[in-house]
Design an enzyme around this catalytic site. Structure first.
Site, PDB file in Angstrom:
ATOM      1  N   TYR A 141      89.339  37.929 -56.372  1.00 58.51           N
ATOM      2  CA  TYR A 141      88.211  36.998 -56.362  1.00 58.51           C
ATOM      3  C   TYR A 141      86.985  37.745 -55.858  1.00 58.51           C
ATOM      4  CZ  TYR A 141      85.366  32.901 -55.124  1.00 58.51           C
ATOM      5  OH  TYR A 141      84.361  31.969 -55.020  1.00 58.51           O
ATOM      6  N   ASP A 234      85.364  45.688 -53.122  1.00 59.99           N
ATOM      7  CA  ASP A 234      84.902  44.405 -52.597  1.00 59.99           C
ATOM      8  C   ASP A 234      85.623  44.193 -51.276  1.00 59.99           C
ATOM      9  OD1 ASP A 234      84.264  41.858 -51.938  1.00 59.99           O
ATOM     10  OD2 ASP A 234      84.865  40.945 -53.840  1.00 59.99           O
ATOM     11  N   LYS A 262      81.507  37.636 -45.148  1.00 57.17           N
ATOM     12  CA  LYS A 262      82.373  37.057 -44.117  1.00 57.17           C
ATOM     13  C   LYS A 262      82.087  37.631 -42.709  1.00 57.17           C
ATOM     14  CE  LYS A 262      85.408  34.987 -47.363  1.00 57.17           C
ATOM     15  NZ  LYS A 262      85.815  35.440 -48.682  1.00 57.17           N
TER      16      LYS A 262
HETATM   17  C1  LIG Z   1      84.977  35.193 -50.068  1.00 51.97           C
HETATM   18  C2  LIG Z   1      84.924  36.312 -51.017  1.00 51.97           C
HETATM   19  C3  LIG Z   1      83.815  36.524 -51.854  1.00 51.97           C
HETATM   20  C4  LIG Z   1      82.696  35.542 -51.965  1.00 51.97           C
HETATM   21  O1  LIG Z   1      81.976  35.416 -50.789  1.00 51.97           O
HETATM   22  P1  LIG Z   1      81.097  34.079 -50.541  1.00 51.97           P
HETATM   23  O2  LIG Z   1      80.383  34.369 -49.276  1.00 51.97           O
HETATM   24  O3  LIG Z   1      82.083  32.954 -50.473  1.00 51.97           O
HETATM   25  O4  LIG Z   1      80.194  33.941 -51.694  1.00 51.97           O
HETATM   26  C5  LIG Z   1      83.775  37.679 -52.613  1.00 51.97           C
HETATM   27  N1  LIG Z   1      84.774  38.569 -52.573  1.00 51.97           N
HETATM   28  C6  LIG Z   1      85.857  38.393 -51.800  1.00 51.97           C
HETATM   29  C7  LIG Z   1      86.921  39.451 -51.761  1.00 51.97           C
HETATM   30  C8  LIG Z   1      85.969  37.248 -51.015  1.00 51.97           C
HETATM   31  O5  LIG Z   1      87.068  37.058 -50.284  1.00 51.97           O
END
Ligand SMILES: *Cc1c(COP(=O)(O)O)cnc(C)c1O
Length: 419
Positions: A141, A234, A262
């Site tokens: 994701y 990511d 995060k």
């Molecule tokens: C949570 C998440 C996102 C998106 O971040 P948001 O602040 O919710 O837009 C992107 N990549 C990963 C791996 C995530 O866990």
């Protein structure tokens, strides 16, 4: 106020009563509790019930809620104004700190969410290479930007190729199963000179925790180098979580670009993308790739983020990992005594206990887990004061504010679960 009537009211005002789909607790056949307060490792709902938290806002609160240093920094910053739309010192201070912890981020750009970070990194990779295609892994994701919503994980896992995303937009998104290096080799063989980048969660956290198998990350690094594509990690979940320097420190593989979110905001909305100077200098106003943000580099968020990263340098990651290993292994034993088949994935202060009789190395295997058993477990753990992610395909997080007593109470709660 009680959660049930608040949820009923919320559903009249927001789709599903929530501002982010998983919060509705559908995948555990339940309704959400409404939270009123959070401190340390605990949450309190509007009815005054206390929970030991293992979600921590889906990752950001690794220090626990209301860490005194973070709260103080945010309060102080607010007294100097909440947003300027002009440069401020906090942006430099946070960027320097990030660069210290993650040296591959020689240059970076702050944004306001992980979604913005990944969509901007993809745009930069495309702008830099002049190529359109990119490789993404099924069940990873990367936020909710259109191009990534092909076989995404987390809440999007259940809405493959969501309505509203034109096929043309995801036609450049090449998919492979996580940990399947041969599949990626094939994609490069077919269209290597059209692939701008490979983006992945270097340890996946949105199909449950799925760790990279030996050689997978190095293999991707080599393929990207061979074909002139960029490797994007990511690290929105793994950054400052799997190690102080993220998954790239833990596994010793250096990406070209990294995305963060995060933890970096200490509970405030911050995202960041960065990497090699030569690539980052393709961003406007130096280069031609456009990206902007009204609240980017927000002074309150910068202050909270900086205080968080500074606090993390005093924290004992090894000790927390040891406790996390002990806790998660004991949870597994308890479930096995109850006749459940479970498979544990753990790294740093993150773990997923899958209700599965096989190892989970990709989205297919994650999707085969027993969702009903997880729902039963989740509901009873909540009733026993333990707050877990309301879906089996998510991580549980421990934090630096958890005490041994919290872990003991968590195990007691698990012993009471009946299937
Ligand atoms: C949570 C998440 C996102 C998106 O971040 P948001 O602040 O919710 O837009 C992107 N990549 C990963 C791996 C995530 O866990």
């Amino acid at each position: 106020m009680d959660s049930k009537s608040l949820f009923a009211k919320a559903q009249t005002l927001m789709p599903g009563g929530v501002n982010s789909p998983l919060r509705a607790c559908k995948y555990v056949n339940s309704e959400p509790v409404f939270i009123e307060n959070a401190k340390g490792a605990y949450l309190w709902d509007v009815e005054g019930r206390q929970y030991i938290d293992y979600v921590f806002s889906w990752g950001p609160q690794i220090l626990g809620h209301q860490d005194p240093a973070v709260s103080e920094a945010a309060h102080k910053a607010i007294d100097h104004g909440s947003s300027y739309g002009a440069p401020c010192y906090g942006e430099i201070a946070l960027a320097e700190e990030i660069n210290k912890l993650i040296p591959s981020m020689e240059m970076m750009r702050m944004v306001s969410s992980g979604t913005e970070a990944t969509m901007s990194a993809l745009r930069l990779a495309r702008g830099y290479t002049g190529r359109n295609k990119f490789v993404k892994f099924i069940g990873n994701y990367h936020g909710h930007a259109d191009a990534f919503l092909a076989a995404a994980g987390s809440a999007a896992a259940v809405v493959p190729g969501t309505p509203g995303v034109p096929e043309e937009v995801t036609s450049h998104t090449l998919l492979a199963q996580y940990n399947d290096l041969d599949a990626v080799k094939e994609l490069f063989k077919e269209s290597g000179d059209e692939i701008a980048c490979v983006i992945l969660e270097p340890a996946a956290g949105n199909m449950g925790l799925v760790l990279p198998t030996d050689g997978f990350l190095q293999g991707l690094r080599d393929l990207c180098d061979q074909y002139g594509a960029l490797l994007i990690f990511d690290e929105v979940i793994t950054g400052f979580r799997l190690a102080r320097g993220g998954a790239q420190e833990r596994y010793g593989i250096t990406p070209d670009l990294t995305t963060l979110g995060k933890i970096i905001g200490g509970g405030f909305p911050v995202g960041c993308y960065g990497g090699k100077r030569e690539i980052m200098e393709h961003m406007a106003p130096v280069g031609g790739v456009f990206q902007a943000g009204t609240l980017s580099g927000n002074p309150v968020a910068m202050a909270a983020g900086l205080a968080t990263l500074k606090r993390l340098q005093e924290c004992d990651y090894e000790a927390l990992e040891k406790k996390t290993i002990a806790l998660s292994n004991e949870l597994v034993s308890i479930m096995k005594e109850k006749g459940q088949s479970v498979y544990l994935a753990q790294a740093g202060s993150a773990f997923t206990m899958y209700f599965s009789d096989k190892p989970v190395t990709n989205m297919v295997e994650s999707g085969q887990c027993n969702a009903d058993a997880y729902a039963t477990y989740w509901q009873q753990m909540l009733a026993n004061g333990i707050y877990l992610a309301p879906a089996g395909f998510e991580c549980s997080f421990t934090c630096f504010a958890h005490t041994d007593e919290d872990f003991e109470k968590t195990l007691e709660a698990a012993r009471k679960v009946q299937f």
